[in-house]
Design an enzyme around this catalytic site. Structure first.
Site, PDB file in Angstrom:
ATOM      1  N   SER A  99      25.680  -5.611 -20.257  1.00 32.63           N
ATOM      2  CA  SER A  99      25.751  -4.741 -21.428  1.00 32.63           C
ATOM      3  C   SER A  99      24.609  -3.712 -21.405  1.00 32.63           C
ATOM      4  O   SER A  99      24.483  -2.961 -20.441  1.00 32.63           O
ATOM      5  CB  SER A  99      25.724  -5.593 -22.708  1.00 32.63           C
ATOM      6  OG  SER A  99      26.052  -4.834 -23.836  1.00 32.63           O
ATOM      7  N   ASP A 126      37.505  -5.293 -23.534  1.00 32.43           N
ATOM      8  CA  ASP A 126      36.156  -5.127 -24.083  1.00 32.43           C
ATOM      9  C   ASP A 126      36.157  -3.942 -25.038  1.00 32.43           C
ATOM     10  O   ASP A 126      36.408  -2.807 -24.631  1.00 32.43           O
ATOM     11  CB  ASP A 126      35.171  -4.890 -22.927  1.00 32.43           C
ATOM     12  CG  ASP A 126      33.717  -4.899 -23.374  1.00 32.43           C
ATOM     13  OD1 ASP A 126      33.446  -4.618 -24.553  1.00 32.43           O
ATOM     14  OD2 ASP A 126      32.854  -5.198 -22.536  1.00 32.43           O
ATOM     15  N   HIS A 142      34.093  -8.513 -24.420  1.00 33.18           N
ATOM     16  CA  HIS A 142      32.677  -8.336 -24.095  1.00 33.18           C
ATOM     17  C   HIS A 142      31.951  -9.667 -23.988  1.00 33.18           C
ATOM     18  O   HIS A 142      31.080  -9.845 -23.133  1.00 33.18           O
ATOM     19  CB  HIS A 142      32.016  -7.465 -25.176  1.00 33.18           C
ATOM     20  CG  HIS A 142      30.710  -6.866 -24.780  1.00 33.18           C
ATOM     21  ND1 HIS A 142      30.607  -5.869 -23.834  1.00 33.18           N
ATOM     22  CD2 HIS A 142      29.437  -7.106 -25.208  1.00 33.18           C
ATOM     23  CE1 HIS A 142      29.336  -5.518 -23.691  1.00 33.18           C
ATOM     24  NE2 HIS A 142      28.609  -6.263 -24.510  1.00 33.18           N
TER      25      HIS A 142
END
Length: 431
Positions: free
Chosen positions: A239, A340, A372
């Site tokens: 991320s 995601d 995610h």
């Protein structure tokens, strides 16, 4: 090829690395010392081959650093870590405000955490009390310049190493977020170094990239003291951490191509793993604003829109100087879930296209239907077979027949959370 000299920075008030194991143990226990490469008796890192060697290098007399367990010290660590996590949570709320949207997100996050709590408690216990975890090893002179090391249980030969930069929206990133990944990779004889870094508002994006780069430098120059192979180091980010790690990697390649003094070389990195990352800030600012990370906050984190070019790896590749430096990059693997919504998978797709355009070696792997948090939390907590985990391990152990044989015989990973709770957590996840 001519390489510029390595430059080692020693923070003020830190001792150089000692030459005996007993002295190093004392340094680590004090948690005030940065281990630096210098006249320390460690072999200098060499340029790395593209493939992982199947043979372990000669031991050369190096010994794994050990630390005697102390219940009192572990309780103290637990208290400090709990305080820090709590402070980070309140800091996040203060900057995001307490409007209806964030009240609902906070409630969703609370439900999400409660549903996964059975797994979190098991991981936390291992994190604080396992003798295989070395917490808060100092790598620099800033308050957050610490990293956690996850070490395999056996000492036979030098181990491959993953340097992991955690996510957290550039606001709540923390080294302990990588504990589950670190423990599971350590079970496969892989050392993991989870690098902490300053978050906003303690620092902005340039501080985060600087911290991450310094943490990578520490690992490249000193990991052999912990049983790691300096010729088999992999860089990974998740991320926001994938964005920060990519910025650090590209910046280091650019400096190296210009002949500037550097403390680590991209040739020391065997491969880069980018998990669910975003690499073009222009494409993310409006998306994050709509999801609650408001434009004003995002611009403050990224030092204004005028810095978007500098901290967008995808955009920087269009600069001829940076594009030329891309030839120095290690193989790059980008992993992303097709479902995601925190950072859409198009972020990895367009970054892969930009890398291919400048001749970099890149592979994009999309996981159908994964969100995610599926790839980084739910799937690892589920145990058993995990596509992402298997893909990462297969790259690290490529051409290492002994390691591949052990992987084929490894028992299924333990389930940490019941399936019903995992499905409910997926439904209420705010991410």
């Amino acid at each position: 090829m001519h390489h510029p000299p390595l430059e080692t920075h020693q923070p003020e008030g830190c001792r150089p690395m000692t030459s005996t194991v007993s002295e190093i143990e004392e340094v680590i226990d004090s948690e005030r010392t940065t281990l630096l490469n210098g006249s320390n008796g460690l072999a200098s890192p060499e340029p790395v081959r593209r493939r992982v060697s199947g043979k372990s290098p000669a031991d050369g007399g190096s010994r794994r650093i050990c630390r005697q367990p102390s219940f009192g010290r572990d309780i103290g660590h637990a208290a400090k870590e709990t305080y820090l996590v709590t402070r980070l949570s309140f800091k996040l709320l203060r900057y995001l405000g307490v409007g209806y949207r964030w009240i609902m997100k906070l409630l969703a996050l609370t439900c999400y955490a409660m549903l996964l709590m059975p797994g979190f408690l098991q991981v936390a216990y291992m994190y604080f009390f396992s003798s295989q975890v070395r917490r808060s090893v100092v790598y620099g002179d800033q308050p957050r310049n610490r990293l956690d090391l996850y070490l395999p249980s056996n000492n036979d030969g030098m181990k491959p190493v993953v340097v992991f930069v955690t996510g957290g929206a550039w606001i709540i990133g923390y080294k302990a977020w990588g504990s589950l990944l670190g423990m599971q990779l350590a079970e496969r004889d892989i050392i993991v170094a989870c690098v902490d870094y300053r978050n906003f508002p303690q620092g902005t994006i340039s501080d985060m990239v600087t911290d991450a780069s310094q943490g990578i430098s520490f690992v490249c120059n000193n990991i052999s003291a912990f049983g790691g192979d300096p010729n088999r180091i992999y860089l990974m980010g998740q991320s926001a951490g994938a964005h920060i790690a990519a910025c650090a990697l590209l910046e280091q390649a650019t400096k190296g191509s210009k002949g500037e003094s550097i403390s680590w070389r991209v040739s020391q990195i065997k491969a880069y793993f980018g998990l669910s990352g975003g690499y073009n800030l222009y494409n993310l600012v409006d998306h994050f604003h709509n999801r609650g990370l408001y434009r004003s906050i995002f611009l403050s984190i990224m030092e204004g829109e005028e810095s978007f070019d500098k901290f967008s790896p995808e955009v920087r590749l269009k600069d001829p100087i940076v594009g030329k430096a891309a030839s120095m990059l290690p193989p790059i693997m980008l992993f992303h879930g097709s479902s995601d919504y925190s950072i859409p998978c198009d972020a990895s797709k367009t970054f892969a296209d930009a890398l291919q355009a400048v001749g970099a070696k890149v592979e994009l792997i999309l996981y159908n239907g994964k969100t995610h948090t599926d790839l980084f939390l739910q799937d690892p907590l589920r145990g058993g077979k995990d596509e992402l985990f298997d893909d990462i391990v297969s790259v690290i152990h490529a051409e290492d027949d002994d390691a591949l044989a052990k992987d084929s015989l490894a028992p299924p990973r333990k389930r940490l959370v019941p399936e019903l709770l995992l499905k409910l957590a997926r439904e209420v996840s705010p991410f």
